[in-house]
Structure formats: C-alpha cells, structure tokens
Design a protein around this motif. Structure first.
Motif, mmCIF file in Angstrom:
data_model
loop_
_atom_site.group_PDB
_atom_site.id
_atom_site.type_symbol
_atom_site.label_atom_id
_atom_site.label_comp_id
_atom_site.label_asym_id
_atom_site.label_seq_id
_atom_site.Cartn_x
_atom_site.Cartn_y
_atom_site.Cartn_z
ATOM 1 N N ASP A 293 0.857 -1.191 0.000
ATOM 2 C CA ASP A 293 0.000 0.000 0.000
ATOM 3 C C ASP A 293 0.889 1.236 0.000
ATOM 4 O OD1 ASP A 293 -2.348 1.462 0.016
ATOM 5 O OD2 ASP A 293 -2.394 1.605 2.201
ATOM 6 N N ILE A 294 0.838 1.988 -1.090
ATOM 7 C CA ILE A 294 1.608 3.234 -1.215
ATOM 8 C C ILE A 294 0.639 4.392 -1.164
ATOM 9 C CG2 ILE A 294 3.133 4.569 -2.717
ATOM 10 C CD1 ILE A 294 4.152 1.989 -3.904
ATOM 11 N N ARG A 295 0.929 5.352 -0.292
ATOM 12 C CA ARG A 295 0.054 6.503 -0.122
ATOM 13 C C ARG A 295 0.841 7.792 -0.310
ATOM 14 N NH1 ARG A 295 -4.657 5.310 -1.243
ATOM 15 N NH2 ARG A 295 -3.619 3.486 -2.133
ATOM 16 N N ASP A 296 0.401 8.609 -1.280
ATOM 17 C CA ASP A 296 0.919 9.975 -1.486
ATOM 18 C C ASP A 296 2.446 10.009 -1.562
ATOM 19 O OD1 ASP A 296 -1.702 11.064 -1.390
ATOM 20 O OD2 ASP A 296 -1.650 10.953 0.792
ATOM 21 N N LEU A 297 3.021 9.109 -2.318
ATOM 22 C CA LEU A 297 4.478 9.012 -2.430
ATOM 23 C C LEU A 297 5.012 10.152 -3.293
ATOM 24 C CD1 LEU A 297 7.146 7.381 -2.044
ATOM 25 C CD2 LEU A 297 6.570 6.202 -4.184
ATOM 26 N N THR A 298 5.970 10.891 -2.753
ATOM 27 C CA THR A 298 6.660 11.957 -3.482
ATOM 28 C C THR A 298 8.159 11.708 -3.394
ATOM 29 O OG1 THR A 298 4.924 13.597 -3.073
ATOM 30 C CG2 THR A 298 7.123 14.433 -3.636
ATOM 31 N N ILE A 299 8.808 11.620 -4.547
ATOM 32 C CA ILE A 299 10.247 11.401 -4.623
ATOM 33 C C ILE A 299 10.891 12.668 -5.154
ATOM 34 C CG2 ILE A 299 12.079 10.027 -5.682
ATOM 35 C CD1 ILE A 299 10.092 7.719 -5.873
ATOM 36 N N ALA A 300 11.924 13.151 -4.451
ATOM 37 C CA ALA A 300 12.600 14.392 -4.818
ATOM 38 C C ALA A 300 14.050 14.125 -5.175
ATOM 39 C CB ALA A 300 12.518 15.406 -3.681
ATOM 40 N N ILE A 301 14.604 15.009 -5.986
ATOM 41 C CA ILE A 301 16.010 14.958 -6.381
ATOM 42 C C ILE A 301 16.584 16.361 -6.249
ATOM 43 C CG2 ILE A 301 17.644 14.520 -8.264
ATOM 44 C CD1 ILE A 301 15.714 12.497 -9.394
ATOM 45 N N LEU A 336 11.191 4.820 -11.000
ATOM 46 C CA LEU A 336 11.489 5.365 -9.670
ATOM 47 C C LEU A 336 10.489 4.867 -8.638
ATOM 48 C CD1 LEU A 336 12.557 9.085 -10.246
ATOM 49 C CD2 LEU A 336 13.957 7.198 -9.437
ATOM 50 N N THR A 337 9.243 4.767 -9.035
ATOM 51 C CA THR A 337 8.234 4.237 -8.117
ATOM 52 C C THR A 337 8.541 2.787 -7.767
ATOM 53 O OG1 THR A 337 6.556 5.718 -9.048
ATOM 54 C CG2 THR A 337 5.765 3.823 -7.798
ATOM 55 N N GLY A 338 8.914 1.977 -8.774
ATOM 56 C CA GLY A 338 9.258 0.584 -8.503
ATOM 57 C C GLY A 338 10.484 0.446 -7.634
ATOM 58 N N LEU A 339 11.517 1.262 -7.894
ATOM 59 C CA LEU A 339 12.735 1.198 -7.091
ATOM 60 C C LEU A 339 12.493 1.612 -5.647
ATOM 61 C CD1 LEU A 339 15.346 2.676 -9.611
ATOM 62 C CD2 LEU A 339 15.140 0.298 -8.885
ATOM 63 N N SER A 340 11.572 2.547 -5.434
ATOM 64 C CA SER A 340 11.290 3.007 -4.068
ATOM 65 C C SER A 340 10.696 1.886 -3.222
ATOM 66 C CB SER A 340 10.335 4.205 -4.102
ATOM 67 O OG SER A 340 9.044 3.811 -4.546
ATOM 68 N N ILE A 341 10.009 0.946 -3.851
ATOM 69 C CA ILE A 341 9.408 -0.156 -3.106
ATOM 70 C C ILE A 341 10.483 -1.022 -2.466
ATOM 71 C CG2 ILE A 341 7.968 -2.225 -3.314
ATOM 72 C CD1 ILE A 341 6.529 -0.832 -5.644
ATOM 73 N N LEU A 342 11.605 -1.197 -3.155
ATOM 74 C CA LEU A 342 12.700 -2.012 -2.630
ATOM 75 C C LEU A 342 13.788 -1.178 -1.970
ATOM 76 C CD1 LEU A 342 11.492 -3.808 -5.164
ATOM 77 C CD2 LEU A 342 13.447 -5.228 -4.582
ATOM 78 N N GLY A 343 13.559 0.125 -1.788
ATOM 79 C CA GLY A 343 14.564 0.975 -1.168
ATOM 80 C C GLY A 343 15.821 1.104 -1.990
ATOM 81 N N LEU A 344 15.690 1.105 -3.320
ATOM 82 C CA LEU A 344 16.851 1.132 -4.209
ATOM 83 C C LEU A 344 16.899 2.398 -5.047
ATOM 84 C CD1 LEU A 344 16.849 -2.552 -5.491
ATOM 85 C CD2 LEU A 344 18.360 -1.548 -3.784
ATOM 86 N N LEU A 345 16.374 3.495 -4.518
ATOM 87 C CA LEU A 345 16.410 4.741 -5.265
ATOM 88 C C LEU A 345 17.849 5.168 -5.538
ATOM 89 C CD1 LEU A 345 13.628 6.849 -3.479
ATOM 90 C CD2 LEU A 345 13.570 5.950 -5.816
ATOM 91 N N PRO A 346 18.098 5.843 -6.663
ATOM 92 C CA PRO A 346 19.449 6.363 -6.914
ATOM 93 C C PRO A 346 19.901 7.268 -5.769
ATOM 94 C CG PRO A 346 18.073 6.571 -8.869
ATOM 95 C CD PRO A 346 17.160 6.135 -7.765
ATOM 96 N N GLU A 347 21.205 7.430 -5.682
ATOM 97 C CA GLU A 347 21.771 8.149 -4.545
ATOM 98 C C GLU A 347 21.252 9.574 -4.448
ATOM 99 O OE1 GLU A 347 26.262 9.307 -3.329
ATOM 100 O OE2 GLU A 347 25.878 7.210 -3.788
ATOM 101 N N ALA A 348 21.004 10.220 -5.580
ATOM 102 C CA ALA A 348 20.560 11.613 -5.550
ATOM 103 C C ALA A 348 19.082 11.752 -5.209
ATOM 104 C CB ALA A 348 20.840 12.276 -6.898
ATOM 105 N N ALA A 349 18.324 10.663 -5.252
ATOM 106 C CA ALA A 349 16.881 10.725 -5.016
ATOM 107 C C ALA A 349 16.541 10.292 -3.597
ATOM 108 C CB ALA A 349 16.139 9.843 -6.031
#
Length: 606
Positions: A293-301, A336-349
């Motif tokens: 369950d993902i709610r209001d996910l915002t990823i910043a760089i 980016l949404t898929g990577l965030s699920i596994l905690g694998l976002l790029p270093e700058a994000a």
C-alpha cells in the motif's frame, strides 16, 4: 585465459631461481675469497667474483630472493589494504568515504622517497622496515584506483540486482564489486611491485635498505659502482636482473589486466568472503487484503537548479496474487516508483513524503539489516536489461545460488536449488547452462535467469521493470507465459512496469497510468482499456498498433520536465480536449466508477 609467453617465462625464471636458490648447490653468497677478489668469469664462477671475493652468480640469485620478497610482500599488503579502503569508500560513501579517503590523502602529501628515508632512518634499515614503509607508500595508489573503479561499477544494473536480492554490504563488496575492479587493481599491482623493487634497490644502494651481508640487487649495484673501472661486468649483472624483472612484471600484469576485463568473461572467485548471519522468517501476514500500500508518495532529487520531484503524490496498492501494471511514457516516474518499493532509489533521489507499507510493515522505517532480510526474500525485482543486471564475471548458476545463499542456505543446497530453478523457468539442459556466463546465453535465456534469481526464495511481491522491452515478440510471449505460470503456482503479487499496452492487456489484472510523475488513471485493465477515463490513457491506446492493422497515432508534444511549473492538469499542453478549466481547476484523482479513478476534470463529458 591467454597471456603473452615472454613476460610469464621471464618472471617465472627469476622468481623460480630465487625460490630454489638453496637447492641449486651454489657457493655460499657471503663466503669471501680475498685472494681472488675481482676475478673474471671462469668455470667455477661463471659471473666472476665481486670486490670481496664472493661468487657473483650466487649473490645475484640470492639477491633476487631478498629484492623480490620485499617488493611482492609490500605490494600485496598495500594492495589488500588499499583495495578494501577504496571499495569501502566508493560503495558505502558518506562518513566512511570521507574518513578513509582523507586519511589516504594525508599519506599522499608526503614525497615517497623522503618519507621512506625518514622512516628507515628512525626505525633502522632492514627488510621488515622496508616492507612496512613501502606498504604505507603504496596504499594510497591502490585506494584511489579501487575507489574510482567502484564508483563506476556501483551504478551498474547487476549491483542493484544483488542489492535487490538482500545481500549484505560486505557480501556485495567482496563478491560483486571486487571481481569487477580487479583489472585496474592488477595494473596498479604491477606498477607498485616494479616501484617497490626500484625503491628497495635505491635504499639498499644508499645503505638504508637490506642489511649486509644479506645480498640484494641494490647492494650489489652499490658495491659494483666503486669497482666499475676494474670490473665493469659486476655492475651489469644485477642491473640486468633488475631491469628484466621490472619489464617482465609490467608486461605480465598488462596481459592480466586485459584477461580480467569483464568482456573477456574470465571465471574468477574471491578466496574468502564473509558468511552472512542467519536471516529471520518472512514478514507477518498483512492485517488487510492489501499486500503493498503506497500513499501519497513523493520522490525528490536535489539539483543545482533546486529540488525537483519526478514522482508526486502517487498512491497505489497490490493484493496478494494480483498483477498490477504501471504504464506510461519514458520519464513518467514508473521505474522510480518501482525502485522506491525495494529501497533502491538512486543516490541523488529520496522520498520526501508519503508512506510505503508492505505486509503491514512501514518500509520507510526499515534499517539496513531489515532491508537485507526483505530484499530477495519477500520482495524481489527483475530489471529491464538482463545483460547489465547479471554480473559478467560469474556463471549464471552461481548468481542464482548467490540469491539463495544470501538468505542463509548452505552452499551445497543453494547450488542444487539453483539448477532446479533454472529448469523451472524453462531453461533446457539446466545443469550445463548453469555453468555458462551471461554472454553465452541469448537475451531470452538471460531474462529467464533473472526471473529464476528473483523467485529463488519464493517472494510475496515481485517488481518487474519492463522485463520484455529488449526481447523480440516471440521471446516476449514466452517470458509473459512464464510469469503467468509462476503466478498461477502461488500467491505471488506482481507489479509489471511497462510502456507496452498490448503486453499489459495480456498479463495484468489492474493498471495504473502515470504521466509526468503523477497517477492519472487507475482501474481494472479490461474497463480502462475499453473506456479510458483520461485523455492520456486514450492517447496511449491510440499510439499502440491496432489489431486491424490501423497505424498508430503519435502523442503530440513531449513529457514536461519534472521542474516545469504547469497549473492544473500536467497533460493539458498536449491534450486535444483542453479547455480553460484544465488549468484553473485543481488536478485531483476522482472516483469515476467502483474501483476506477481518473485525474481528468472532464472525465464525465469525455
């Protein structure tokens, strides 16, 4: 592995002679015959006698024993310590990087020869002192080479793939990073060993290295200088041995560097690696029917121009056994949404806002150890390009086994299960193919290996990031059938990221349509594709080839930049149904039917 014969034979000759010197029956290298000092070459003494009447051949061979031992031991110690420092700094970054690399920079500030002279003067000459000082001198070179190579390797897909399997950081550094940086490290080893021999000879020449009567090439050159007018050949023999050894070492390690390049696919293993701790059981079952369950996910760089948000306010959920497709053009924020699920976002994000809950657990609150238990066990990922996601230096069977061993299984059991998994995903002759390298398999076979790796520990949720994008239509169909059969055999949930709507229509239960970092429509695949409630979804469907042979219609314009300021609907500048309301009214998700949502303010009219 094919290497040039000349440097191998030359170096092996010098090293072999040094090792077997006690067995050659040579005269005692320290026994003096003052009556025959500076005697020319003769049968008992093929290279003559030196200034003290000692056998020159014996001293050259025994001198190589001392010079090579100092050089090799010092270089290997420096290589081991420096490489570990460079890999740790380049992979862990942050405080570890600053602490280790700044310490290395301090050593680099000192001129090598002056530092060596200072230490030898303080501690006294001798082989042990030389090994200590040379090791310290060469550590920075290894650290910087390993650090630069690690920075280049850590961004490759196969490193992210190993992270997604839940492997620990030490395991990743030793089994994934280290084999891929050995090429540059070997080149540095050749330079360090050659420099060590030169420095040892120079210090011994000055009387600050190997202590007499122990022979060394530097001592021999220093002693021969005083008598070069009477016996010039005494200067030639140690100089010739020193020069030939250095040239042979450089040539050999250049050949090794070429052989160890990833493109050569040379099998290599790390002699020792850390044993992972036993991992805990799978996470507890979720309290509700939502597995994710993902709610209001915002990823910043963070960028030089300020903070941008390539993903904004994304909400979605997946139930056990369900397939959710995420579709959209490139740059829509799917990956980016898929990577965030596994905690694998790029270093700058980073995740600036929102929540991600899996099986009732807050993923944003997990520490590194918890992530390692989860990745590759309950959560798995299949990346887009299997060639870049598979380590080119390890056999595919070993990589599948690594995913199993990373979660506590014994090595023997992991190897057996790896072959069974390759057989399960439809790879023929699995026992033989398990011993193949990635470049020896076709694209479809490599993707099957990636899927086998992902399902190795029976995950509850798998994220597949465009797994069929690089495959032809026939292989695409086979991979999709494989994913469908794996889902039928268990209750695994699947998030399928794609830009191909025909593929999504074939495999997914529900679909989430993303545009410019936002979800613009969501609902069951059949109803969304039959009657889209957002113009962007309709445009995507029109851009796909029709079953009746109708040509696709391109979507005008381009996806806006993440930092673009667009009031209202972000698709408005490209929308053929644009009216003034699209810019003046807020763009929010609205339930248009049970289980269906749209971000379009004109959904009812259209």
């Amino acid at each position: 592995m094919t290497l040039a014969r000349t440097p191998v034979v030359t170096l092996a000759l010098f090293v072999g002679l040094a090792l077997i010197a006690p067995l050659l029956g040579l005269p005692d290298p320290v026994r003096m015959d003052a009556a025959h000092r500076l005697a020319p070459p003769s049968w008992p003494h093929p290279l003559g006698l030196d200034e003290l009447g000692r056998d020159e051949l014996s001293r050259v061979i025994w001198g190589g024993r001392a010079s090579l031992a100092v050089a090799f031991v010092a270089s290997l110690i420096a290589g081991l310590i420096g490489t570990l420092i460079g890999i740790a700094g380049g992979f862990l970054r942050g405080f570890v990087e600053q602490a280790l690399l700044r310490a290395v920079d301090v050593v680099l500030c000192f001129p090598p020869l002056l530092l060596a002279l200072l230490v030898v003067t303080l501690l006294g000459p001798g082989a042990r002192t030389l090994i200590l000082v040379l090791s310290v001198l060469f550590i920075p070179g290894f650290a910087r080479v390993a650090y630069a190579s690690t920075l280049a390797v850590r961004s490759h897909g196969f490193v992210e793939a190993v992270q997604a399997l839940g492997a620990s950081r030490p395991r990743i550094m030793l089994r994934t990073i280290l084999p891929n940086v050995l090429g540059p490290v070997l080149v540095q080893l050749s330079l360090a060993a050659a420099s060590a021999i030169v420095l040892e000879s120079g210090l011994s020449f000055l009387g600050l290295g190997v202590v007499p009567p122990t022979p060394s090439w530097g001592l021999a050159i220093g002693a021969a200088r005083a008598t070069m007018n009477q016996a010039p050949l005494l200067l030639l023999w140690p100089s010739l041995a020193l020069t030939a050894t250095i040239l042979a070492m450089n040539a050999l390690c250049d050949a090794l560097r070429d052989a160890f390049e990833p493109q050569a696919a040379v099998p290599r293993t790390v002699a020792r690696h850390l044993r992972d701790a036993v991992f805990g059981p799978k996470a507890a079952a979720p309290p509700a029917d939502k597995l994710l369950d993902i709610r209001d996910l915002t990823i910043a760089i963070e960028t030089p121009r300020g903070t941008v948000a390539p993903v904004r306010g994304v909400s979605l959920s997946v139930a056990a056994g369900e397939t959710l497709a995420i579709v959209g053009e490139s740059g829509s924020g799917k990956t980016l949404t898929g990577l965030s699920i596994l905690g694998l976002l790029p270093e700058a994000a980073y995740i600036r806002a929102g929540s991600i809950s899996f099986a009732g657990n807050d993923l944003r609150a997990l520490d590194d150890a918890s992530w390692r238990r989860l990745r590759g066990h309950d959560l798995a990922m299949v990346f887009q390009d299997p060639m870049s996601s598979l380590n080119p230096l390890h056999r595919v069977g070993a990589q599948v086994a690594e995913a199993i061993a990373a979660h506590g299984a014994p090595a023997g059991e992991a190897r057996g299960r790896a072959v069974a998994l390759l057989r399960q995903v439809g790879i023929p002759d699995a026992e033989r193919r398990a011993k193949a390298f990635p470049h020896e398999l076709s694209g479809g076979m490599r993707q099957r290996v990636m899927i086998a790796t992902a399902i190795a520990n029976h995950p509850r949720l798998m994220v597949a990031d465009e797994p069929t994008a690089s495959l032809d239509v026939t292989i695409q169909a086979q991979v999709l059938d494989l994913l469908a059969s794996l889902k039928r055999d268990g209750d695994m949930a699947l998030i399928f990221i794609s830009h191909s709507l025909p593929v999504v229509a074939e495999i997914a239960d529900r679909v989430v349509v993303m545009y410019a970092g936002e979800v613009v429509e969501e609902g069951p695949v059949s109803s969304v594709f039959a009657a889209p409630a957002h113009p962007y979804t309709a445009a995507l469907l029109a851009s796909a080839p029709g079953e009746d042979g109708a040509p696709p219609r391109a979507i005008g314009g381009i996806v806006p930049s993440p930092d673009a300021v667009i009031p209202g609907c972000r698709f408005a500048p490209r929308c053929t149904h644009y009216i003034e309301r699209c810019e003046t009214e807020p763009s929010v998700m609205t339930e248009v039917a049970p289980g269906r949502y749209s971000r379009c303010v004109r959904w009812a009219e259209l």
